[in-house]
Design an enzyme around this catalytic site. Structure first.
Site, PDB file in Angstrom:
ATOM      1  NE  ARG A  54      -0.407   1.623   3.600  1.00 14.33           N
ATOM      2  CZ  ARG A  54       0.751   2.263   3.751  1.00 14.33           C
ATOM      3  NH1 ARG A  54       1.889   1.611   3.937  1.00 14.33           N
ATOM      4  NH2 ARG A  54       0.807   3.579   3.719  1.00 14.33           N
ATOM      5  N   GLY A  55       0.258   2.409  -0.058  1.00 18.98           N
ATOM      6  CA  GLY A  55       1.045   3.643  -0.122  1.00 18.98           C
ATOM      7  C   GLY A  55       1.273   3.986  -1.589  1.00 18.98           C
ATOM      8  CB  ALA A  56       1.012   7.231  -3.362  1.00 17.18           C
ATOM      9  NE  ARG A  94      -6.088   1.253  -2.134  1.00 18.87           N
ATOM     10  CZ  ARG A  94      -5.363   1.681  -1.089  1.00 18.87           C
ATOM     11  NH1 ARG A  94      -4.208   1.127  -0.819  1.00 18.87           N
ATOM     12  NH2 ARG A  94      -5.791   2.661  -0.327  1.00 18.87           N
ATOM     13  CD  GLN A 207      -3.382   2.925   6.645  1.00 19.25           C
ATOM     14  OE1 GLN A 207      -4.028   3.318   7.603  1.00 19.25           O
ATOM     15  NE2 GLN A 207      -3.915   2.839   5.453  1.00 19.25           N
ATOM     16  CG  ASP A 248      -2.523   8.685  -1.239  1.00 21.09           C
ATOM     17  OD1 ASP A 248      -2.027   7.569  -1.357  1.00 21.09           O
ATOM     18  OD2 ASP A 248      -2.656   9.255  -0.141  1.00 21.09           O
ATOM     19  CG  ASN A 258      -1.998  12.058   2.691  1.00 16.87           C
ATOM     20  OD1 ASN A 258      -1.389  11.217   2.036  1.00 16.87           O
ATOM     21  ND2 ASN A 258      -1.789  12.225   3.988  1.00 16.87           N
ATOM     22  CE  LYS A 259      -5.172   6.060   4.080  1.00 14.96           C
ATOM     23  NZ  LYS A 259      -6.080   5.268   3.224  1.00 14.96           N
TER      24      LYS A 259
HETATM   25  O1  MRU Z   1      -4.538   3.522   1.891  1.00 18.17           O
HETATM   26  P1  MRU Z   1      -3.046   3.590   1.881  1.00 18.17           P
HETATM   27  O2  MRU Z   1      -2.391   3.080   3.103  1.00 18.17           O
HETATM   28  O3  MRU Z   1      -2.438   3.046   0.609  1.00 18.17           O
HETATM   29  O4  MRU Z   1      -2.853   5.142   1.880  1.00 18.17           O
HETATM   30  C1  MRU Z   1      -1.877   5.795   1.226  1.00 18.17           C
HETATM   31  C2  MRU Z   1      -1.018   6.385   2.187  1.00 18.17           C
HETATM   32  O5  MRU Z   1      -0.088   5.750   2.607  1.00 18.17           O
HETATM   33  C3  MRU Z   1      -1.233   7.739   2.694  1.00 18.17           C
HETATM   34  O6  MRU Z   1      -2.290   8.425   2.235  1.00 18.17           O
HETATM   35  C4  MRU Z   1       0.079   8.430   2.591  1.00 18.17           C
HETATM   36  O7  MRU Z   1       0.122   9.512   3.426  1.00 18.17           O
HETATM   37  C5  MRU Z   1       0.414   8.824   1.192  1.00 18.17           C
HETATM   38  S1  MRU Z   1       2.086   8.823   0.922  1.00 18.17           S
HETATM   39  C6  MRU Z   1       2.368   7.379   0.057  1.00 18.17           C
END
Ligand code: MRU
Length: 370
Positions: A54-56, A94, A207, A248, A258-259
């Site tokens: 996971r993570g962008a 995603r 996370q 993201d 972002n999250k």
């Molecule tokens: O849903 P996730 O865990 O894939 O979310 C993405 C993230 O990790 C966050 O939004 C993060 O701050 C972005 S940076 C890769």
């Protein structure tokens, strides 16, 4: 980065079998460190959807490797249709993080140059490796640029610990290495800056509590996990010197997806005059859109992620229901922080203001003439 003093990346081609991609399966952290081997595109699709990775940045790299697996499978079936279908399947996993779509398109543009199945496999393997290498290198440079801001704050505080708040996990686990929001923290810490990180737990998947805390613990960085709602209180009492989050998808106007919960932190930081920075590699810009609130598609995930949590109990990872069984839950994965609340964007090329003029100047080659 380090796991019990051994260096790892989050994704790699398996040494013993170049047709296999290895990942750190993040679902079991911080309690179990498990490496998973992925052999097929559908295993990669599942790993992204179900957040083993996971993570962008990391889902971008995973999609790049997924396309490499697609060329291997297509070679066996002698079909380009399979490559296109795999691209669609990966893109659908995603929707919010633009890195995924970007990596798949980059692979497609490269793979079409191959005339034979073998050529396409070689091209896709090289491109997947390049995407991963670039991701790590860009994060390393984000660290260097961002550390300068932390050093400035440290000087202003005459060496007293700099308190940094972060949300979700924009650490090395969200990328191939280093991370975006955490890279400046790692770099400043290496340079000897006294610092401490407030880690938002980041419901519903936690996370922050499970991944960011684990990363910081492994690097020996002082940190404290807090509930998502604590940030405003800490800011009112001068216990936060700056906020750094990841992203993201970032629009040309500087709006940041972002999250979920990031926007509320930005509002609180603004109200308290605390600098709010967003760290991102350029693969996270969406050059085609301006208005983040209107134009960014926000992923909605399974409500069970809100209703249940996972944790360690009697040395076993268990799933626990925390709401009435029949209460409905909503699970919006991300929110959009408008550019006006952001002090600056920390990119691999340096720091710029979150507005079209500054972003366009820094990345002139990506901005399309209208
Ligand atoms: O849903 P996730 O865990 O894939 O979310 C993405 C993230 O990790 C966050 O939004 C993060 O701050 C972005 S940076 C890769």
């Amino acid at each position: 980065m380090k796991v019990q003093d051994k260096n790892y990346r989050t994704i790699w081609i398996k040494d013993e079998d170049e047709k296999v991609i290895s990942i750190i399966d993040q679902r079991f952290l911080p309690h179990r460190f498990i490496i998973e081997d992925l052999h097929t595109v559908s295993e990669m699709v599942h790993a992204i959807e179900d957040m083993h990775v996971r993570g962008a940045g990391l889902i971008g790299a995973a999609a790049g490797y997924g396309m490499y697996l697609a060329t291997i499978e297509a070679g066996n079936r002698n079909s380009f249709d399979h490559i296109l279908a795999s691209a669609d399947a990966l893109k659908a996993t995603r929707p919010t993080a633009v890195n995924l779509e970007w990596a798949v398109n980059r692979q497609l543009n490269a793979i079409v140059q191959g005339k034979t199945a073998n050529e396409r496999i070689t091209i896709a393997r090289k491109m997947a490796t390049l995407i991963a290498q670039e991701d790590a290198e860009f994060c390393r440079r984000i660290g260097i640029h961002g550390a300068a801001i932390i050093e400035q704050i440290s000087k202003r505080k005459r060496g007293k610990a700099v308190n940094i708040l972060t949300h979700c996990n924009a650490g090395w686990l969200a990328f191939v290495d280093y991370g975006s929001a955490t890279a400046p923290i790692y770099e400043a810490f290496e340079r000897g800056v006294d610092l401490h990180v407030w880690v938002d737990e980041t419901r519903p998947r936690n996370q922050g509590a499970s991944l960011t805390a684990w990363e910081l613990m492994n690097q020996g960085i002082p940190h404290t996990v807090i509930v998502d709602n604590a940030g405003g209180h800490l800011m009112q009492h001068s216990l936060v010197d700056m906020v750094i989050t990841g992203a993201d998808r970032v629009t040309l106007a500087g709006d940041v997806a972002n999250k979920i919960g990031t926007y509320l932190k930005a509002l609180a930081a603004h109200d308290n005059g605390i600098p709010f920075y967003v760290a991102l590699p350029s693969s996270t810009f969406d050059w085609d859109i301006h208005d983040g609130v209107k134009d960014i598609h926000i992923e909605e995930r399974n409500p069970d992620e809100v209703k249940y949590i996972y944790g360690l109990c009697d040395n076993e990872i268990k799933k626990v229901l925390i709401t009435p069984l029949d209460s409905p839950a909503g699970n919006y994965g991300f929110d959009v922080t408008p550019a006006r609340l952001i002090s600056g964007l920390i990119t691999e090329r340096g720091i710029c203001l979150a507005n079209e003029e500054h972003i366009s100047k820094m990345y002139a080659e990506n901005v399309k003439e209208i």
